[in-house]
Design an enzyme around this catalytic site. Structure first.
Site, PDB file in Angstrom:
ATOM      1  N   HIS A  69       0.861  -1.185   0.000  1.00  0.00           N
ATOM      2  CA  HIS A  69       0.000   0.000   0.000  1.00  0.00           C
ATOM      3  C   HIS A  69       0.899   1.237   0.000  1.00  0.00           C
ATOM      4  O   HIS A  69       2.134   1.106  -0.049  1.00  0.00           O
ATOM      5  CB  HIS A  69      -0.962  -0.017   1.196  1.00  0.00           C
ATOM      6  CG  HIS A  69      -0.289  -0.242   2.524  1.00  0.00           C
ATOM      7  ND1 HIS A  69       0.603   0.655   3.069  1.00  0.00           N
ATOM      8  CD2 HIS A  69      -0.348  -1.283   3.395  1.00  0.00           C
ATOM      9  CE1 HIS A  69       1.024   0.205   4.225  1.00  0.00           C
ATOM     10  NE2 HIS A  69       0.489  -0.984   4.448  1.00  0.00           N
ATOM     11  N   GLU A  70       0.271   2.414   0.111  1.00  0.00           N
ATOM     12  CA  GLU A  70       1.048   3.664   0.011  1.00  0.00           C
ATOM     13  C   GLU A  70       2.157   3.740   1.061  1.00  0.00           C
ATOM     14  O   GLU A  70       3.185   4.383   0.837  1.00  0.00           O
ATOM     15  CB  GLU A  70       0.126   4.876   0.131  1.00  0.00           C
ATOM     16  CG  GLU A  70      -0.602   5.218  -1.146  1.00  0.00           C
ATOM     17  CD  GLU A  70       0.326   5.403  -2.350  1.00  0.00           C
ATOM     18  OE1 GLU A  70       1.344   6.105  -2.229  1.00  0.00           O
ATOM     19  OE2 GLU A  70       0.026   4.826  -3.407  1.00  0.00           O
ATOM     20  N   GLY A  71       1.948   3.127   2.221  1.00  0.00           N
ATOM     21  CA  GLY A  71       2.987   3.138   3.258  1.00  0.00           C
ATOM     22  C   GLY A  71       4.253   2.459   2.757  1.00  0.00           C
ATOM     23  O   GLY A  71       5.367   3.001   2.847  1.00  0.00           O
ATOM     24  N   HIS A  72       4.098   1.245   2.199  1.00  0.00           N
ATOM     25  CA  HIS A  72       5.266   0.542   1.642  1.00  0.00           C
ATOM     26  C   HIS A  72       5.866   1.335   0.475  1.00  0.00           C
ATOM     27  O   HIS A  72       7.078   1.433   0.328  1.00  0.00           O
ATOM     28  CB  HIS A  72       4.869  -0.833   1.074  1.00  0.00           C
ATOM     29  CG  HIS A  72       4.241  -1.770   2.051  1.00  0.00           C
ATOM     30  ND1 HIS A  72       2.917  -2.128   1.979  1.00  0.00           N
ATOM     31  CD2 HIS A  72       4.757  -2.442   3.099  1.00  0.00           C
ATOM     32  CE1 HIS A  72       2.638  -2.985   2.949  1.00  0.00           C
ATOM     33  NE2 HIS A  72       3.730  -3.191   3.643  1.00  0.00           N
TER      34      HIS A  72
ATOM     35  N   GLN B 184       5.933 -15.255  12.442  1.00  0.00           N
ATOM     36  CA  GLN B 184       5.495 -14.129  13.271  1.00  0.00           C
ATOM     37  C   GLN B 184       3.984 -14.118  13.526  1.00  0.00           C
ATOM     38  O   GLN B 184       3.458 -13.162  14.071  1.00  0.00           O
ATOM     39  CB  GLN B 184       5.983 -12.792  12.703  1.00  0.00           C
ATOM     40  CG  GLN B 184       5.387 -12.379  11.381  1.00  0.00           C
ATOM     41  CD  GLN B 184       6.132 -11.195  10.788  1.00  0.00           C
ATOM     42  OE1 GLN B 184       7.240 -11.319  10.287  1.00  0.00           O
ATOM     43  NE2 GLN B 184       5.522 -10.016  10.812  1.00  0.00           N
TER      44      GLN B 184
ATOM     45  N   SER C  44      -2.423   0.395   6.474  1.00  0.00           N
ATOM     46  CA  SER C  44      -2.048  -0.929   6.969  1.00  0.00           C
ATOM     47  C   SER C  44      -2.687  -1.964   6.063  1.00  0.00           C
ATOM     48  O   SER C  44      -3.818  -1.761   5.596  1.00  0.00           O
ATOM     49  CB  SER C  44      -2.573  -1.108   8.400  1.00  0.00           C
ATOM     50  OG  SER C  44      -2.609  -2.474   8.742  1.00  0.00           O
ATOM     51  N   SER C  45      -1.973  -3.060   5.852  1.00  0.00           N
ATOM     52  CA  SER C  45      -2.555  -4.128   5.022  1.00  0.00           C
ATOM     53  C   SER C  45      -3.836  -4.642   5.666  1.00  0.00           C
ATOM     54  O   SER C  45      -4.753  -5.084   4.986  1.00  0.00           O
ATOM     55  CB  SER C  45      -1.559  -5.274   4.863  1.00  0.00           C
ATOM     56  OG  SER C  45      -0.353  -4.760   4.355  1.00  0.00           O
ATOM     57  N   ARG C  46      -3.908  -4.583   7.003  1.00  0.00           N
ATOM     58  CA  ARG C  46      -5.082  -5.121   7.706  1.00  0.00           C
ATOM     59  C   ARG C  46      -6.305  -4.203   7.590  1.00  0.00           C
ATOM     60  O   ARG C  46      -7.400  -4.630   7.952  1.00  0.00           O
ATOM     61  CB  ARG C  46      -4.748  -5.404   9.172  1.00  0.00           C
ATOM     62  CG  ARG C  46      -3.812  -6.595   9.332  1.00  0.00           C
ATOM     63  CD  ARG C  46      -3.671  -7.056  10.771  1.00  0.00           C
ATOM     64  NE  ARG C  46      -2.967  -8.323  10.864  1.00  0.00           N
ATOM     65  CZ  ARG C  46      -1.656  -8.435  11.073  1.00  0.00           C
ATOM     66  NH1 ARG C  46      -0.904  -7.360  11.225  1.00  0.00           N
ATOM     67  NH2 ARG C  46      -1.081  -9.640  11.132  1.00  0.00           N
TER      68      ARG C  46
HETATM   69  O1  PAF Z   1       6.543  -5.109   9.068  1.00  0.00           O
HETATM   70  C1  PAF Z   1       6.446  -6.133   8.347  1.00  0.00           C
HETATM   71  O2  PAF Z   1       5.815  -6.141   7.281  1.00  0.00           O
HETATM   72  C2  PAF Z   1       7.081  -7.419   8.817  1.00  0.00           C
HETATM   73  O3  PAF Z   1       6.990  -7.556  10.201  1.00  0.00           O
HETATM   74  C3  PAF Z   1       8.537  -7.595   8.324  1.00  0.00           C
HETATM   75  C4  PAF Z   1       9.474  -6.548   8.917  1.00  0.00           C
HETATM   76  C5  PAF Z   1       8.583  -7.518   6.810  1.00  0.00           C
HETATM   77  C6  PAF Z   1       9.062  -8.972   8.739  1.00  0.00           C
HETATM   78  O4  PAF Z   1       8.281 -10.004   8.225  1.00  0.00           O
END
Ligand code: PAF
Length: 270
Positions: free
Chosen positions: A26-29, A53, A183-185
């Site tokens: 998304h725009e954040g990334h 995770q 956020s992706s969520r």
């Molecule tokens: O922030 C994230 O998207 C994840 O926690 C990361 C840093 C890519 C690790 O999987």
């Protein structure tokens, strides 16, 4: 843009700028990729939904995935390569993968570490693996996951002999026009919950102008009024995430769930 999926193709990217992601770009990334592209080194974006995770019962199976769209967007933003590793490249079944010792900021604050006890060990394991495989000169992470950013900074400092040349940089949280942190969520929010989700950023916007104790009460009040299920709404030292110290940078941090979707956000205290 090259798509990388094996170790040999990574060799030529040693010294790159790495933007680690779990996809659902998304725009954040995208803003992180653009920051990275302004440096001199090639930009590698990793896209890997890291099972380590997620705890059982969390949203690993439903985590949004949109690889083709992700690749188009990061290419447009200037990525030189996308690392889309198969799971056995990250976690080879016949080779133990190193789990770095966790820094204290991953266990003392009782924030994400309390509510998602497995999370930082999974994040540190995957990020350490990415650093070992890619050997970037810089990694860029978003400030929205503030505790994660401090954990990764601290992990790199603790392992300066293993990664002497890696610098951690961060990019600011990117927000929707009404303040909701990208956020992706957010994709999980229906229109009614999307509306209620604004309570996180509006609580932060009020809190950052106040002294820490009033700030915490104000955030709790706002989140409670919006009927959010609060994990924490606190003011902490920005780096250690322990109790705030006068004269040191402080951060307001929130985690709350609405209708099963857990959202986090944070902001610098003024
Ligand atoms: O922030 C994230 O998207 C994840 O926690 C990361 C840093 C890519 C690790 O999987």
């Amino acid at each position: 843009m090259q798509i990388l999926s094996d170790i040999s193709s990574l060799a030529s990217y040693k010294g790159c700028t790495l933007v680690p992601t779990m996809g659902a770009i998304h725009e954040g990334h995208r803003s992180l990729v653009r920051i990275a592209a302004a440096f001199d080194e090639p930009v590698v974006v990793s896209i890997f939904v890291n099972p380590k995770q997620f705890a059982p019962g969390e949203d690993l199976a439903t985590y949004p995935r949109s690889l083709d769209r992700d690749l188009e967007m990061i290419a447009a933003d200037g990525a030189s390569a996308a690392l889309v590793p198969p799971e056995d490249l990250m976690y080879p079944p016949d080779e133990p993968v190193w789990s770095p010792p966790l820094p204290s900021v991953a266990s003392n604050p009782k924030l994400e570490d309390l509510h998602r006890p497995h999370f930082f060990s999974g994040v540190c394991t995957v990020v350490a693996r990415l650093f070992d495989l890619i050997q970037p000169s810089t990694a860029i992470l978003g400030e929205k996951d503030w505790q994660q950013l401090q954990v990764i900074r601290s992990m790199v400092q603790m392992n300066a002999d293993r990664w002497p040349a890696i610098h951690i940089k961060s990019g600011p949280t990117i927000r929707e026009s009404d303040g909701l942190a990208m956020s992706s969520r957010n994709a999980f929010l229906d229109p009614a919950n999307r509306e209620r989700a604004i309570a996180l950023s509006s609580a932060l916007a009020e809190a950052i102008k106040l002294p820490p104790v009033e700030a915490e009460l104000t955030m709790q009040d706002k989140l409670f009024s919006a009927d959010l299920d609060i994990d924490y709404a606190v003011v902490r030292d920005a780096q250690t995430l322990q109790a705030p110290q006068k004269g040191q940078p402080q951060r307001a941090l929130i985690a709350a769930t609405l209708n099963g979707t857990r959202l986090i956000d944070n902001a610098a205290m003024l």
